[in-house]
Design an enzyme around this catalytic site. Sequence first.
Site, PDB file in Angstrom:
ATOM      1  N   GLY A 167      30.839   5.588 -45.058  1.00 36.08           N
ATOM      2  CA  GLY A 167      31.424   5.195 -43.321  1.00 36.08           C
ATOM      3  C   GLY A 167      30.604   4.083 -43.011  1.00 36.08           C
ATOM      4  O   GLY A 167      31.187   3.274 -42.390  1.00 36.08           O
ATOM      5  N   ALA A 168      29.179   4.006 -43.261  1.00 37.08           N
ATOM      6  CA  ALA A 168      28.617   2.705 -42.511  1.00 37.08           C
ATOM      7  C   ALA A 168      29.247   1.506 -43.204  1.00 37.08           C
ATOM      8  O   ALA A 168      29.234   0.552 -42.333  1.00 37.08           O
ATOM      9  CB  ALA A 168      27.061   2.983 -42.874  1.00 37.08           C
ATOM     10  N   GLY A 173      22.737   9.522  -5.929  1.00 30.31           N
ATOM     11  CA  GLY A 173      24.036   9.986  -5.671  1.00 30.31           C
ATOM     12  C   GLY A 173      25.157   9.102  -6.185  1.00 30.31           C
ATOM     13  O   GLY A 173      24.980   8.636  -7.191  1.00 30.31           O
ATOM     14  N   GLY A 174      26.020   8.965  -5.355  1.00 28.89           N
ATOM     15  CA  GLY A 174      27.164   8.001  -5.603  1.00 28.89           C
ATOM     16  C   GLY A 174      26.482   6.708  -5.882  1.00 28.89           C
ATOM     17  O   GLY A 174      27.538   5.793  -6.496  1.00 28.89           O
TER      18      GLY A 174
HETATM   19  C1  HXC Z   1      20.971   7.533   6.078  1.00 32.85           C
HETATM   20  C2  HXC Z   1      19.006   7.315   5.300  1.00 32.85           C
HETATM   21  C3  HXC Z   1      19.537   7.651   3.946  1.00 32.85           C
HETATM   22  C4  HXC Z   1      20.800   8.034   3.965  1.00 32.85           C
HETATM   23  C5  HXC Z   1      17.227   7.025   3.762  1.00 32.85           C
HETATM   24  N1  HXC Z   1      17.757   6.985   5.276  1.00 32.85           N
HETATM   25  N2  HXC Z   1      18.670   7.760   3.093  1.00 32.85           N
HETATM   26  N3  HXC Z   1      19.378   7.386   6.474  1.00 32.85           N
HETATM   27  N4  HXC Z   1      21.508   7.827   5.120  1.00 32.85           N
HETATM   28  N5  HXC Z   1      21.357   8.290   2.976  1.00 32.85           N
HETATM   29  C6  HXC Z   1      16.667   6.687   6.200  1.00 32.85           C
HETATM   30  C7  HXC Z   1      15.583   7.620   6.522  1.00 32.85           C
HETATM   31  O1  HXC Z   1      16.099   8.678   7.250  1.00 32.85           O
HETATM   32  C8  HXC Z   1      14.632   6.763   6.958  1.00 32.85           C
HETATM   33  O2  HXC Z   1      14.833   6.448   8.226  1.00 32.85           O
HETATM   34  C9  HXC Z   1      14.584   5.418   6.063  1.00 32.85           C
HETATM   35  O3  HXC Z   1      16.069   5.674   5.733  1.00 32.85           O
HETATM   36  C10 HXC Z   1      13.683   5.822   5.123  1.00 32.85           C
HETATM   37  O4  HXC Z   1      13.689   6.481   4.359  1.00 32.85           O
HETATM   38  P1  HXC Z   1      12.546   7.643   3.769  1.00 32.85           P
HETATM   39  O5  HXC Z   1      13.036   8.785   3.697  1.00 32.85           O
HETATM   40  O6  HXC Z   1      11.436   7.304   4.854  1.00 32.85           O
HETATM   41  O7  HXC Z   1      12.020   6.678   2.696  1.00 32.85           O
HETATM   42  P2  HXC Z   1      11.398   7.226   1.390  1.00 32.85           P
HETATM   43  O8  HXC Z   1      10.273   8.248   1.545  1.00 32.85           O
HETATM   44  O9  HXC Z   1      11.136   5.889   0.459  1.00 32.85           O
HETATM   45  O10 HXC Z   1      12.499   7.869   0.678  1.00 32.85           O
HETATM   46  C11 HXC Z   1      13.679   7.423   0.222  1.00 32.85           C
HETATM   47  C12 HXC Z   1      14.708   8.154  -0.410  1.00 32.85           C
HETATM   48  C13 HXC Z   1      15.005   9.184   0.879  1.00 32.85           C
HETATM   49  C14 HXC Z   1      14.225   9.267  -1.620  1.00 32.85           C
HETATM   50  C15 HXC Z   1      15.976   7.405  -0.713  1.00 32.85           C
HETATM   51  O11 HXC Z   1      15.140   8.558   1.913  1.00 32.85           O
HETATM   52  C16 HXC Z   1      16.176  10.236   0.352  1.00 32.85           C
HETATM   53  O12 HXC Z   1      16.058  11.251  -0.290  1.00 32.85           O
HETATM   54  N6  HXC Z   1      17.513   9.763   1.058  1.00 32.85           N
HETATM   55  C17 HXC Z   1      18.512  10.450   0.938  1.00 32.85           C
HETATM   56  C18 HXC Z   1      19.092  10.274  -0.459  1.00 32.85           C
HETATM   57  C19 HXC Z   1      20.317  11.088  -0.519  1.00 32.85           C
HETATM   58  O13 HXC Z   1      20.580  12.207  -0.791  1.00 32.85           O
HETATM   59  N7  HXC Z   1      21.423  10.342  -0.377  1.00 32.85           N
HETATM   60  C20 HXC Z   1      22.871  10.579  -0.037  1.00 32.85           C
HETATM   61  C21 HXC Z   1      23.179  10.829  -1.736  1.00 32.85           C
HETATM   62  S1  HXC Z   1      24.854  11.706  -1.801  1.00 32.85           S
HETATM   63  P3  HXC Z   1      13.767   6.796   9.427  1.00 32.85           P
HETATM   64  O14 HXC Z   1      14.292   6.028  10.761  1.00 32.85           O
HETATM   65  O15 HXC Z   1      13.536   8.166   9.688  1.00 32.85           O
HETATM   66  O16 HXC Z   1      12.647   6.037   8.939  1.00 32.85           O
HETATM   67  C22 HXC Z   1      25.684  10.189  -2.035  1.00 32.85           C
HETATM   68  C23 HXC Z   1      27.198  10.610  -2.352  1.00 32.85           C
HETATM   69  C24 HXC Z   1      28.277   9.334  -2.411  1.00 32.85           C
HETATM   70  O17 HXC Z   1      25.395   9.074  -2.099  1.00 32.85           O
HETATM   71  C25 HXC Z   1      29.201   9.877  -3.471  1.00 32.85           C
HETATM   72  C26 HXC Z   1      30.011   8.712  -3.571  1.00 32.85           C
HETATM   73  C27 HXC Z   1      30.875   8.997  -4.984  1.00 32.85           C
END
Ligand code: HXC
Length: 517
Positions: free
Chosen positions: A407-408, A173-174
């Site tokens: 050109g190169a 994501g971001g």
């Molecule tokens: C809050 C999060 C989180 C997030 C992970 N966690 N991502 N908590 N916000 N973005 C937490 C999980 O709930 C979990 O907590 C712990 O972190 C570990 O994550 P897991 O999923 O168990 O780990 P894993 O299986 O290794 O997977 C990692 C991951 C996955 C692939 C990163 O967590 C995931 O897909 N997360 C979301 C990614 C995402 O879509 N992010 C937002 C992007 S949008 P618990 O307590 O349950 O263990 C963005 C917009 C910004 O960033 C734009 C700015 C310009």
Amino acid sequence: MDGMTKKLLDGLRKKREGAMLGGGQKRIDAQHARGKLTARERINLLLDEGSFQEIGMMATHNLTTFGLDKQRFVGDAVVTGFGKINGRRVAIYAQDFTVLGGSFSEVQSQKITRVMDKALEAGIPCIGLGDSGGARIQEGVRSLAAYGEVFVRNVESSGVIPQISVILGPCAGGAVYSPALTDFIIMAGQSYMFLTGPEVIKSVTGEQVSVDDLGGAGVHMGTSGVAHLSAESEEDGLNLVKKLLSYLPQNNNEEPPRVVPEDSIGRMEESLNSIVPDGPNSPYDIRDVIDAVFDRDSFMEIQPAYAQNAVVGFARMDGYAVGIIANQPCYMAGALDINSSDKIARHIRICDAFNLPIVTFVDCPGFLPGTGQEYGGVIRHGAKVLYAYCEATVPMVSVITRKSYGGAHLAMNSRQMRADVAFSWPTGQIAVMGAEGAVNILFRDEIKKAEDPKKRKEEILAAYHEEFLNPYRAADIGQIDEVIEPKETRPRLAMALEILRTKVVQNPPRKHGLMPV
Ligand code: HXC
């Protein structure tokens, strides 16, 4: 010590112990079980022993939405501070996946921007170690705004202090845009980067792809060009940071550090006199030329697997760091195309920003023809190379090893593109185009009508070779400063770079140029 002070000290020690554990021992064990290091372990590996000075250790959020009140971790999801790498100061932050998946929060942003601000004011490199699930979902728009605070500082710091991003886990994501705004991205260990993950892709377009095939190091090193260096292990990735910094100054007002050379600048390299094959289309590896010319074992290639028709990197000459740009005759005959133009232009600008002289090796038949390239905007992309050379004010020396066509010739740091000194080997060929193409355009009718067309074509080809496929016509008009024996390249380059070391050139004042991006 009275009871009150002891109580306060014990309280501090307990808080510190808590912060050292991030998301807790269980999460640390889980991180290790995945074969990943923790944020603190990474910092310890990267910095000189005992040099880490942490700030923001106690920062914690005060939010309550979506259960955050029960998920407060001292230090939040990032470790920040300052330290030294090989005795030189750096600012550093390392995201902590054990705390809510390293997710990016308001507090994380406050901690990171604090070290970024100090790094810019102090003129020291800033290194980010990424391992994060992206914007902290529970914080909503606070988290998005928090990213913005980092991005704006990345841009403010751009070209002033070196910024290096090391991706050591998820970067989605971001989260990808701060690294993308920095100077170098290194991917190591179990790292991946993408804007939208496999699940979103599947629901929007139906396409199915694995995490690794979407955003693994192989993809970003070889296909997208997003990453600049990669390593299998986290430790090797962190060692790449140390190596990279050894070629860079602390900031744009300083020179890169000199390493005491073990190699004489007078070294002649006999092997170079026979490195260019007799056949005009036979390949050779330009990296062999680079290795032979610069200080022994000093060449560090950047983006080695991307746009391999160009080679870029850093090396040392007499201990001084230089930037290298080269065509690669053993890949697509060294032709320039969209991707190699982007790679070259970016590297020129990095060298220029950080006061690294640029040495360019030219063996290029021209820009790659075809609809794919034209439709993709090769005009716009190729123009970046011209623009980057023309705006650069660092010392620039070019060496034509063989083809320098059309050109190169212009694009690859010819005299008009601000080369300070232009050398050619006697194998240099400087023409508007190669012999075959030129003869077909100019003499098609004459050859067709000749009594013996094959013989006539050979005669004309020989005349074209005689006239153009050498460096002397260019030397006649000063387009080449000196035709040198290949074996003399090291001493000649060393002397030219020494003369140019104090070069001062200034571009006209303006807000900024309009590079064809
Ligand atoms: C809050 C999060 C989180 C997030 C992970 N966690 N991502 N908590 N916000 N973005 C937490 C999980 O709930 C979990 O907590 C712990 O972190 C570990 O994550 P897991 O999923 O168990 O780990 P894993 O299986 O290794 O997977 C990692 C991951 C996955 C692939 C990163 O967590 C995931 O897909 N997360 C979301 C990614 C995402 O879509 N992010 C937002 C992007 S949008 P618990 O307590 O349950 O263990 C963005 C917009 C910004 O960033 C734009 C700015 C310009």
